[in-house]
Design an enzyme around this catalytic site. Structure first.
Site, PDB file in Angstrom:
ATOM      1  N   ARG A  43     -15.708  -9.184  14.251  1.00 61.87           N
ATOM      2  CA  ARG A  43     -15.932  -9.526  15.666  1.00 61.87           C
ATOM      3  C   ARG A  43     -16.247  -8.251  16.430  1.00 61.87           C
ATOM      4  O   ARG A  43     -16.216  -7.159  15.863  1.00 61.87           O
ATOM      5  CB  ARG A  43     -14.658 -10.134  16.245  1.00 61.87           C
ATOM      6  CG  ARG A  43     -13.477  -9.206  16.011  1.00 61.87           C
ATOM      7  CD  ARG A  43     -12.248  -9.589  16.742  1.00 61.87           C
ATOM      8  NE  ARG A  43     -11.059  -9.002  16.162  1.00 61.87           N
ATOM      9  CZ  ARG A  43     -10.603  -7.789  16.419  1.00 61.87           C
ATOM     10  NH1 ARG A  43     -11.242  -7.008  17.247  1.00 61.87           N
ATOM     11  NH2 ARG A  43      -9.515  -7.331  15.841  1.00 61.87           N
ATOM     12  N   GLU A  74       0.852  -1.192   0.000  1.00 61.21           N
ATOM     13  CA  GLU A  74       0.000   0.000   0.000  1.00 61.21           C
ATOM     14  C   GLU A  74       0.883   1.236   0.000  1.00 61.21           C
ATOM     15  O   GLU A  74       1.972   1.220   0.568  1.00 61.21           O
ATOM     16  CB  GLU A  74      -0.852   0.056   1.286  1.00 61.21           C
ATOM     17  CG  GLU A  74      -2.031  -0.873   1.271  1.00 61.21           C
ATOM     18  CD  GLU A  74      -2.768  -0.880   2.606  1.00 61.21           C
ATOM     19  OE1 GLU A  74      -2.408  -0.101   3.516  1.00 61.21           O
ATOM     20  OE2 GLU A  74      -3.697  -1.684   2.732  1.00 61.21           O
TER      21      GLU A  74
END
Ligand code: ADP
Length: 674
Positions: A293, A201
């Site tokens: 989560r 990135e």
């Protein structure tokens, strides 16, 4: 299907936090525990607890079979994985389905897709969610990665596709460092995640980490519960989080929220999830990953929305629709969360272990929430994450909430292993943080200012320590007098009365290696305390029911608590914590009588050097042996002048906590037997 009993496949604060909601909803709660956790708080709070294996997580909390067996044996109908451990493990979700148990989390397919940063980016790109410029292709050859790196430009970030917790990440500033960064990121990723797929990135130089809490149900509804700003990070790991993000416009909030909901929908998401973005200077933002989560920092969202996200998770898991629609959610006020770790900022934030001698968090109320999984007397071990508690505060405005954070951190009393509380207090009072002008590199840049060299102990703290000792000695003496035949004997007076002497007490404290003599003179009312600075204080004090002191020093009345643990003293006063030692020759003599002067290992570790041999005469403070524990060296020093009688460990030997390393005779004893 309705969930009536819930097994929590986790430990620590998150297991306790999930149980709190489960109990409120009337569910039966089942804890699991390892050998190291048999007396842990989460075990005590649960209606039932099942032992699942030895201390190392891979032999207990990470064992899918053991968890499923525990659920079946206890008649649980659902498993909540918490965060960390198996929370993002699709195999656990599948094993639950196979065993007829509800997994409180997303479908395994969504977990698998989002578990890969590369795969999730491909899907997000197709769903029109903005991505950081970069490469997340299947061709993993060095040539392909190098070609893409040149296209993206410097600085760039090499990341592990399966990564988490900042592992397998390398910043590369120039072409010549690339191949080494690729090789080492691959090694780290393989070791940590068993998968060495990398992505590249563009490295944003001053981004903010802004993440969106999303929720989806099995009826096709999906919404977001606004954002959290987690830019306060140390080495890419979150330290303080807040909601909402300072300075984020309503318009940008809506755009980021919509992008996050699109991301969740693109993978058929169900349950609680977090879509993480980096926000560049200006209004550009880019998807980096989705966590499938409940997050550590979910409480700040709960504080600003008034919702209980664990309740939402349980409702969605049993097939109910989301309890609210997007328009019904209202963002109110501002919340911060500080993560409290057993770690030592002065030693490069090395995790700290040992007995938690005192754990007394600030009182919870409408503004202050403490999520913790520990209690006084617990041992902090090397087996698990060193996070002890989360301190969460809320108020109408960011400035008010920040003031509450500073105050509550000051009121957090803890003694035992080192903690990052002092560091957090420094962060909470930093002017740039107060302005909300922070990015993900802020803490690492400001570190030198925030990790200050320990300050000398204030004279007030010394006076309080002296008062504590006098009050406890007086109580001991009175108890002895009561038990003796002659309670009026002058020998049992605790007021410092001595034959042929002014009635006073001499005490010697130690602040690191510095001796700090304090003399306390008894007066008609209270004391006069001579302090090492040369100043004098008049003092009187009494003990409160909870063991704290109420003292008046030079006319100022204050409350304080002084904790004694062997020769160690911890003074909690005015939002500050000070540590010192009492140098007590009589205690040394008592130790000599009871232990024969043996030196024991303060923690498990490897002996790396031995500087003495039996028969050597040594002086107080002389290094005798070096013990390496948790990558740090600890010198074992002579506690007094004396002679080495025996050395029980040699270089390379492994010592357990409490093993006798060296037998030691005090000088007087050695002289007497000579
Ligand atoms: P992990 O899953 O290991 O936590 P993330 O991809 O979530 O890794 O990134 C963690 C942190 O690393 C981010 O919050 C941010 O501070 C930093 N980071 C990640 N990607 C970039 C990037 N492209 N540019 C700058 N910083 C980044």
């Amino acid at each position: 299907m309705v969930i009536t009993s819930l097994l929590i496949a986790n430990r620590g604060e998150i297991a306790c936090r999930i149980m709190r909601t489960a109990k409120r909803l009337g569910l039966r709660t089942i804890a699991v525990y390892s050998d190291a956790d048999k007396d842990a708080l989460h075990v005590k709070l649960a209606d039932m607890a099942v032992h699942i294996g030895p201390a190392p997580a891979r032999d207990s909390y990470l064992k899918i079979d053991a968890l499923i067996d525990a659920a079946k044996a206890t008649g649980a109908d659902a498993i909540h994985p918490g965060y960390g451990f198996l929370s993002e493990n699709a195999a656990l979700a599948e094993a639950c389905a196979k065993a007829g148990l509800i997994f409180v989390g997303p479908p395994p397919g969504a977990m698998r897709t989002m578990g890969s940063k590369s795969e999730s980016k491909r899907i997000m790109g197709r769903a029109g969610v903005p991505l950081v410029p970069g490469y997340h292709g299947a061709d993993q050859s060095n040539a392909a990665l190098e070609r893409e790196a040149l296209r993206i430009g410097w600085p760039l970030l090499v990341k592990a596709s399966a990564g988490g917790g900042g592992k397998g990440m390398r910043i590369v500033d120039q072409a010549q460092d690339l191949s080494e960064a690729i090789a080492s990121a691959r090694r780290e990723a393989k070791a940590a995640f068993g998968d060495d797929t990398l992505l590249i990135e563009k490295y944003l130089t001053r981004p903010r980490h802004v993440e969106i809490q999303v929720f989806a149900d099995t009826h096709g509804n999906a919404l977001h519960l606004f954002e959290r700003d987690c830019s306060l990070q140390r080495r890419h790991q979150k330290v303080i989080e807040e909601a909402p993000a300072p300075g984020l416009s309503t318009e940008l909030r809506a755009r980021m929220g919509a992008a996050a909901v699109a991301a969740a929908k693109a993978v058929g998401y169900v349950g609680a999830g977090t879509v993480e973005f980096l926000k560049d200077v200006g209004d550009d933002f880019y998807f980096i990953e989705m966590n499938t989560r409940l997050q550590v920092e979910h409480p700040v969202t709960e504080m600003i929305t008034g919702q209980d996200l664990v309740e939402w998770q349980i409702r969605v898991a049993q097939g109910e629709p989301l309890p609210l629609a997007q328009e019904q959610l209202v963002l109110k006020g501002h919340a911060f969360e500080a993560r409290i770790y057993a770690e030592d900022p002065a030693r490069d934030f090395l995790p700290a272990t040992g007995r938690l001698v005192h754990f007394n968090p600030p009182q919870a109320n409408a503004h202050v929430r403490v999520d913790s999984g520990v209690q006084t007397g617990d041992d902090v071990t090397i087996h698990y994450d060193p996070m002890l508690a989360k301190l969460i505060v809320w108020d109408e405005s960011r400035a008010q909430a920040l003031a509450r954070l500073g105050k509550a951190l000051g009121d957090f009393e803890m003694a035992g292993p080192a903690t990052n509380i002092g560091f957090l207090k420094g962060v909470a009072s930093h002017p740039e943080f107060a302005e909300g002008a922070v990015d993900t590199g802020f803490l690492d840049r400001e570190r030198a200012q925030l990790v200050l060299a320990p300050k000398p102990i204030p004279q007030t703290a010394l006076a309080l320590a002296a008062i504590e000792i006098l009050l406890s000695r007086a109580a001991e003496t009175q108890a002895q007098a009561k038990a003796s035949c002659d309670p009026f004997s002058p020998w049992f007076q605790a007021n410092g009365w001595r034959l042929n002497d002014d009635n006073h007490h001499d005490l010697i404290f130690k602040d690191n290696e510095r001796n700090l003599p304090v003399t306390v003179h008894y007066q008609k009312q209270g004391w006069r305390i001579d302090l090492p600075s040369g100043s004098t204080m008049t003092a009187c004090a009494n003990r409160l029911a909870d063991g704290a002191l109420e003292a008046t020093l030079n006319g100022f009345k204050l409350k304080a608590r002084v904790l004694r643990h062997q020769s160690h003293l911890t003074v909690f006063s005015q939002g500050e914590t000070h540590r010192l030692e009492l140098f007590d020759p009589s205690a040394l003599a008592a130790k000599r009588d009871s232990q024969g002067g043996s030196l024991t290992a303060p923690m498990p570790g490897k002996v790396t050097a031995v500087h003495v041999r039996p028969g050597d005469a040594v002086t107080l403070g002389q290094p005798l042996m070096v013990l390496e524990a948790m990558k740090m060296e600890h010198a074992i020093k002579a506690p007094a002048d004396g002679v080495i009688e025996a050395v029980h460990f040699g270089p390379g030997d492994q010592a357990s906590d409490g093993d006798v390393l060296i037998a030691f005779a005090l000088k007087d004893d050695a002289d007497a037997t000579a």
